[in-house]
Design a protein around this motif. Structure first.
Motif, PDB file in Angstrom:
ATOM      1  N   MET A  15       0.831  -1.200   0.000  1.00 16.93           N
ATOM      2  CA  MET A  15       0.000   0.000   0.000  1.00 16.93           C
ATOM      3  C   MET A  15       0.871   1.257   0.000  1.00 16.93           C
ATOM      4  O   MET A  15       0.591   2.217  -0.734  1.00 16.93           O
ATOM      5  CB  MET A  15      -0.924  -0.021   1.219  1.00 16.93           C
ATOM      6  N   GLN A  16       1.926   1.264   0.812  1.00 21.67           N
ATOM      7  CA  GLN A  16       2.815   2.419   0.849  1.00 21.67           C
ATOM      8  C   GLN A  16       3.529   2.602  -0.479  1.00 21.67           C
ATOM      9  O   GLN A  16       3.715   3.727  -0.965  1.00 21.67           O
ATOM     10  CB  GLN A  16       3.839   2.249   1.982  1.00 21.67           C
ATOM     11  N   SER A  17       3.921   1.491  -1.107  1.00 25.70           N
ATOM     12  CA  SER A  17       4.593   1.568  -2.401  1.00 25.70           C
ATOM     13  C   SER A  17       3.675   2.168  -3.454  1.00 25.70           C
ATOM     14  O   SER A  17       4.090   3.013  -4.256  1.00 25.70           O
ATOM     15  CB  SER A  17       5.060   0.178  -2.825  1.00 25.70           C
ATOM     16  N   LEU A  18       2.421   1.744  -3.464  1.00 23.42           N
ATOM     17  CA  LEU A  18       1.464   2.287  -4.419  1.00 23.42           C
ATOM     18  C   LEU A  18       1.237   3.783  -4.182  1.00 23.42           C
ATOM     19  O   LEU A  18       1.136   4.567  -5.140  1.00 23.42           O
ATOM     20  CB  LEU A  18       0.136   1.532  -4.309  1.00 23.42           C
ATOM     21  N   ALA A  19       1.165   4.178  -2.927  1.00 22.76           N
ATOM     22  CA  ALA A  19       0.958   5.591  -2.610  1.00 22.76           C
ATOM     23  C   ALA A  19       2.149   6.429  -3.058  1.00 22.76           C
ATOM     24  O   ALA A  19       1.990   7.537  -3.592  1.00 22.76           O
ATOM     25  CB  ALA A  19       0.697   5.761  -1.118  1.00 22.76           C
ATOM     26  N   GLN A  20       3.357   5.910  -2.843  1.00 27.34           N
ATOM     27  CA  GLN A  20       4.553   6.646  -3.264  1.00 27.34           C
ATOM     28  C   GLN A  20       4.607   6.795  -4.779  1.00 27.34           C
ATOM     29  O   GLN A  20       5.134   7.779  -5.303  1.00 27.34           O
ATOM     30  CB  GLN A  20       5.799   5.931  -2.753  1.00 27.34           C
ATOM     31  N   ASP A  21       4.069   5.814  -5.493  1.00 28.97           N
ATOM     32  CA  ASP A  21       4.024   5.888  -6.955  1.00 28.97           C
ATOM     33  C   ASP A  21       2.811   6.688  -7.449  1.00 28.97           C
ATOM     34  O   ASP A  21       2.530   6.717  -8.649  1.00 28.97           O
ATOM     35  CB  ASP A  21       3.962   4.477  -7.552  1.00 28.97           C
ATOM     36  N   GLU A  22       2.087   7.315  -6.501  1.00 30.05           N
ATOM     37  CA  GLU A  22       0.892   8.122  -6.800  1.00 30.05           C
ATOM     38  C   GLU A  22      -0.220   7.305  -7.447  1.00 30.05           C
ATOM     39  O   GLU A  22      -1.070   7.837  -8.167  1.00 30.05           O
ATOM     40  CB  GLU A  22       1.251   9.324  -7.680  1.00 30.05           C
ATOM     41  N   ARG A  23      -0.242   6.017  -7.173  1.00 32.63           N
ATOM     42  CA  ARG A  23      -1.339   5.148  -7.631  1.00 32.63           C
ATOM     43  C   ARG A  23      -2.359   5.065  -6.493  1.00 32.63           C
ATOM     44  O   ARG A  23      -2.571   4.025  -5.876  1.00 32.63           O
ATOM     45  CB  ARG A  23      -0.796   3.778  -8.011  1.00 32.63           C
ATOM     46  N   TYR A  24      -2.989   6.200  -6.235  1.00 29.60           N
ATOM     47  CA  TYR A  24      -3.825   6.313  -5.047  1.00 29.60           C
ATOM     48  C   TYR A  24      -5.079   5.434  -5.122  1.00 29.60           C
ATOM     49  O   TYR A  24      -5.523   4.900  -4.109  1.00 29.60           O
ATOM     50  CB  TYR A  24      -4.225   7.780  -4.837  1.00 29.60           C
ATOM     51  N   GLU A  25      -5.642   5.296  -6.304  1.00 34.32           N
ATOM     52  CA  GLU A  25      -6.834   4.466  -6.415  1.00 34.32           C
ATOM     53  C   GLU A  25      -6.504   2.998  -6.119  1.00 34.32           C
ATOM     54  O   GLU A  25      -7.261   2.306  -5.437  1.00 34.32           O
ATOM     55  CB  GLU A  25      -7.450   4.605  -7.806  1.00 34.32           C
ATOM     56  N   ASP A  26      -5.373   2.521  -6.621  1.00 33.25           N
ATOM     57  CA  ASP A  26      -4.964   1.144  -6.340  1.00 33.25           C
ATOM     58  C   ASP A  26      -4.658   0.970  -4.857  1.00 33.25           C
ATOM     59  O   ASP A  26      -4.992  -0.061  -4.261  1.00 33.25           O
ATOM     60  CB  ASP A  26      -3.724   0.780  -7.164  1.00 33.25           C
ATOM     61  N   ALA A  27      -4.017   1.988  -4.253  1.00 34.51           N
ATOM     62  CA  ALA A  27      -3.712   1.911  -2.823  1.00 34.51           C
ATOM     63  C   ALA A  27      -4.994   1.896  -1.999  1.00 34.51           C
ATOM     64  O   ALA A  27      -5.118   1.143  -1.026  1.00 34.51           O
ATOM     65  CB  ALA A  27      -2.830   3.090  -2.405  1.00 34.51           C
ATOM     66  N   ALA A  28      -5.979   2.729  -2.401  1.00 44.08           N
ATOM     67  CA  ALA A  28      -7.248   2.755  -1.666  1.00 44.08           C
ATOM     68  C   ALA A  28      -7.988   1.434  -1.811  1.00 44.08           C
ATOM     69  O   ALA A  28      -8.606   0.947  -0.861  1.00 44.08           O
ATOM     70  CB  ALA A  28      -8.116   3.906  -2.172  1.00 44.08           C
ATOM     71  N   SER A  29      -7.931   0.825  -2.992  1.00 44.30           N
ATOM     72  CA  SER A  29      -8.579  -0.475  -3.196  1.00 44.30           C
ATOM     73  C   SER A  29      -7.945  -1.539  -2.321  1.00 44.30           C
ATOM     74  O   SER A  29      -8.643  -2.353  -1.692  1.00 44.30           O
ATOM     75  CB  SER A  29      -8.489  -0.859  -4.670  1.00 44.30           C
ATOM     76  N   LEU A  30      -6.613  -1.543  -2.247  1.00 44.34           N
ATOM     77  CA  LEU A  30      -5.921  -2.501  -1.395  1.00 44.34           C
ATOM     78  C   LEU A  30      -6.243  -2.251   0.070  1.00 44.34           C
ATOM     79  O   LEU A  30      -6.452  -3.188   0.847  1.00 44.34           O
ATOM     80  CB  LEU A  30      -4.409  -2.406  -1.634  1.00 44.34           C
ATOM     81  N   ARG A  31      -6.302  -0.961   0.437  1.00 46.21           N
ATOM     82  CA  ARG A  31      -6.665  -0.618   1.821  1.00 46.21           C
ATOM     83  C   ARG A  31      -8.053  -1.140   2.168  1.00 46.21           C
ATOM     84  O   ARG A  31      -8.266  -1.714   3.243  1.00 46.21           O
ATOM     85  CB  ARG A  31      -6.644   0.896   1.986  1.00 46.21           C
ATOM     86  N   ASP A  32      -9.005  -0.995   1.261  1.00 56.73           N
ATOM     87  CA  ASP A  32     -10.366  -1.460   1.522  1.00 56.73           C
ATOM     88  C   ASP A  32     -10.406  -2.976   1.695  1.00 56.73           C
ATOM     89  O   ASP A  32     -11.115  -3.491   2.566  1.00 56.73           O
ATOM     90  CB  ASP A  32     -11.296  -1.034   0.389  1.00 56.73           C
ATOM     91  N   ARG A  33      -9.654  -3.697   0.869  1.00 56.69           N
ATOM     92  CA  ARG A  33      -9.609  -5.157   1.015  1.00 56.69           C
ATOM     93  C   ARG A  33      -8.980  -5.543   2.346  1.00 56.69           C
ATOM     94  O   ARG A  33      -9.446  -6.471   3.019  1.00 56.69           O
ATOM     95  CB  ARG A  33      -8.826  -5.781  -0.136  1.00 56.69           C
ATOM     96  N   LEU A  34      -7.927  -4.825   2.730  1.00 55.33           N
ATOM     97  CA  LEU A  34      -7.270  -5.099   4.007  1.00 55.33           C
ATOM     98  C   LEU A  34      -8.215  -4.861   5.174  1.00 55.33           C
ATOM     99  O   LEU A  34      -8.298  -5.676   6.103  1.00 55.33           O
ATOM    100  CB  LEU A  34      -6.021  -4.222   4.140  1.00 55.33           C
ATOM    101  N   LEU A  35      -8.949  -3.744   5.138  1.00 56.92           N
ATOM    102  CA  LEU A  35      -9.880  -3.447   6.222  1.00 56.92           C
ATOM    103  C   LEU A  35     -10.999  -4.486   6.297  1.00 56.92           C
ATOM    104  O   LEU A  35     -11.423  -4.885   7.385  1.00 56.92           O
ATOM    105  CB  LEU A  35     -10.471  -2.048   6.036  1.00 56.92           C
ATOM    106  N   THR A  36     -11.482  -4.928   5.149  1.00 59.47           N
ATOM    107  CA  THR A  36     -12.514  -5.967   5.143  1.00 59.47           C
ATOM    108  C   THR A  36     -11.993  -7.245   5.776  1.00 59.47           C
ATOM    109  O   THR A  36     -12.686  -7.887   6.573  1.00 59.47           O
ATOM    110  CB  THR A  36     -12.972  -6.237   3.698  1.00 59.47           C
TER     111      THR A  36
END
Length: 585
Positions: free
Chosen positions: A434-455
């Motif tokens: 998630m941090q790697s995706l955020a650093q690459d400014e792939r925020y939508e992918d990071a948010a999707s991964l975050r949502d799966r993690l929270l679920t």
């Protein structure tokens, strides 16, 4: 987007005094074109005004369609911003490190607000945080008139125009010039355009003054007022009430500490839900069910909703549709989604409120651990060709023999340990990704991964909290009653078996003995599932964890793993005590 370490406040025109108009009885009130609105949006570290903090304030002052000024500043919350929030808003700890604190910011914001009308999208959230901040910093909250664009949109924007009433959806409907992006000023600017679009529609409905605007969504038709007699003979006691139509069919089930008072509110301006107005028009009778305790009322409500599936209840109508994730029982176990626990002595996680949520949890587990995803039943003695995932390096290929049964068993053991105990094995790679995706400014992918993690975390938390209660043959607990005496509860295998109330001054143990003797005989569920619908067990668990509840007796063990999913979920702001049941959302 850049950030500010000081306040930015731009006033493009001085406030104009209201014009003196000689009005008639028909046009008394403050014309909307003379009303000063301050449209505000906040970004925070979480969802609780008492536990979380403001990280950004954005506001726009408007009157008569003209922007008078803007206010924007980051706020140093003095606590770390959760990674999940940073991914969502783009606000990082580094950005707020040199920003002013809320005690420096709030006086300037209150000066900017003045005596204007506050407007916000989901205003209860923003106003609650601002009130809490005012209280914490010793500032007086001016208690302004508050207009919620969500409530107005629910009355004015149809499902044909927008799939929901989120700010982003409404911004598209009203062609907002700014796209909301979870930054405070941008969201406030988008809300201004939404507000103007809503006011335009209200003008066509005869709403031209602030007073009419403030009361628009709470108008009560005469047909609704005439049905107040339905509450006349109801008891003023805690319990459940059922609205029924002329054929005796249950339309809606609710619960209250005072049945009569609550039912009467459906016929007044305090009831603002449109579907409830429709339900009241159909209702011909109300049936009360008096309960000994508030917890019993909540549980009976769930059971009655599950039994009757009333058309006007949105929540809890299909508790049987929950889903579980299990490790299959075979030489090379895989993750499978099932609708019930079968008692096959394997690892189950859940329940999840839907199959979609379970699929998200499985996807998160596969992101973290290279468990096989094929559905074929594999045998170490009969190798088969590798699949595409194996060729991509996302599976150890036990099907071909490239991964031995012992190596795969070690991987399964890691998954089982994470699901039942410490989830660190799963969380570490997901957080890094998630941090790697955020650093690459792939925020939508990071948010999707975050949502799966929270679920996934919510499902693991639910398992680790409910399973011990589901395994306990009997737990008896008590809490001081607001009416005096004690509320007494008997729980067996996660199901409410009975409740009672001991009067003020009486020996409560006499009532405890009577309760346990008369309580329902409950057979254990198939571990780790409780003997009730999971939502009922969750309500019981939250009640047991409330301050002031005392354990009278515990048969069996009631424990939760130290350092398990509960503590991991807390790091992401998803603590059980602060979050509603997923089955209620």
């Amino acid at each position: 987007m850049g950030f500010f370490t000081v306040l930015r406040m731009t006033i493009t025109a001085p406030a104009r005094p209201a014009r003196a108009i000689q009005g008639t009885l028909d046009d008394l009130g403050t014309p909307l074109h003379e009303v000063t609105f301050v449209v505000v949006d906040l970004e925070t570290t979480g969802g609780s005004a008492h536990a979380d903090h403001i990280t950004e304030i954005g506001a726009v002052k408007v009157r008569g369609g003209e922007v008078l000024g803007e206010f924007q500043t980051l706020v140093n919350p003095r606590v770390p911003i959760p990674a999940v929030i940073s991914v969502l808003t783009g606000i990082t700890n580094a950005m707020v490190a040199t920003a002013p604190r809320i005690e420096q910011v709030l006086p300037s914001f209150l000066e900017f607000l003045g005596d204007a009308v506050v407007v916000a999208h989901n205003a209860r959230f923003d106003v609650t945080f601002l009130k809490a901040a005012a209280s914490a910093t010793g500032n007086r909250w001016p208690d302004p008139v508050v207009i919620d664009t969500v409530l107005l949109a629910r009355a004015l924007v149809t499902r044909d125009e927008a799939p929901n009433h989120k700010l982003a959806s409404l911004a598209r409907v009203f062609h907002a010039q700014v796209t909301p992006d979870h930054r405070a000023l941008h969201d406030a600017q988008a809300t201004v355009d939404v507000l103007h679009g809503l006011l335009g529609r209200l003008g066509g409905l005869g709403v031209h003054t602030l007073e009419e605007l403030a009361t628009y969504s709470v108008r009560v038709p005469q047909a609704t007022r005439r049905k107040r007699y339905l509450a006349d003979d109801l008891p003023s006691a805690p319990g459940v009430y059922m609205f029924k139509d002329g054929q005796g069919r249950v339309l809606y089930v609710g619960t209250s500490v005072d049945i009569r008072t609550r039912v009467r509110s459906y016929f007044t301006a305090s009831e603002q839900r449109r579907r409830m107005a429709e339900m009241v028009r159909i209702a011909e009778a109300v049936t009360p069910v008096v309960c000994a305790t508030a917890l019993e009322a909540q549980v009976r409500e769930l059971r009655l909703i599950a039994e009757h599936k009333p058309r006007y209840n949105r929540r809890s109508r299909h508790p049987e549709k929950s889903a579980w994730v299990k490790l299959t029982v075979e030489p090379f176990p895989r993750l499978s989604i099932v609708t019930a626990v079968r008692g096959d002595e394997t690892t189950y996680v859940g329940p999840f409120p839907s199959k979609t949520a379970a699929e998200d949890a499985v996807a998160a587990l596969h992101d973290a651990l290279p468990l096989r995803r094929c559905t074929d039943r594999l045998s170490p003695k009969r190798p088969s060709p590798a699949c595409a995932l194996a060729e991509m390096g996302r599976c150890g290929a036990p099907c071909t023999g490239a991964q031995s049964p012992q190596e795969y068993a070690a991987l399964v053991a890691r998954a089982r340990d994470a699901l039942l105990g410490d989830p660190g094995t799963v969380l570490s790679p997901l957080e890094q990704r998630m941090q790697s995706l955020a650093q690459d400014e792939r925020y939508e992918d990071a948010a999707s991964l975050r949502d799966r993690l929270l679920t996934l975390l919510r499902g693991m938390t639910r398992s680790q909290r409910l399973a011990p209660l589901a395994a306990a043959p009997e737990i008896v607990a008590a809490r001081r009653s607001p009416l005096g005496g004690w509320e007494l509860v008997c729980v067996r295998y996660g199901r409410l078996a009975g409740s009672s109330h001991s009067p003020r001054g009486a020996d409560p143990m006499v009532y405890v003995d009577a309760l346990t003797a008369s309580a329902e005989v409950v057979a254990p569920g198939l571990a780790p599932a409780p003997a009730a619908y999971p939502e009922e067990t969750e309500k019981i668990l939250r009640w047991l964890e409330e301050p002031g509840v005392r354990l009278v007796s515990v048969e069996g063990e009631w424990t939760c793993p130290v350092g398990g999913a509960v503590s991991a979920a807390a790091r992401f702001g998803a603590t059980p005590a602060a979050s509603p049941s997923p089955f209620e959302a």
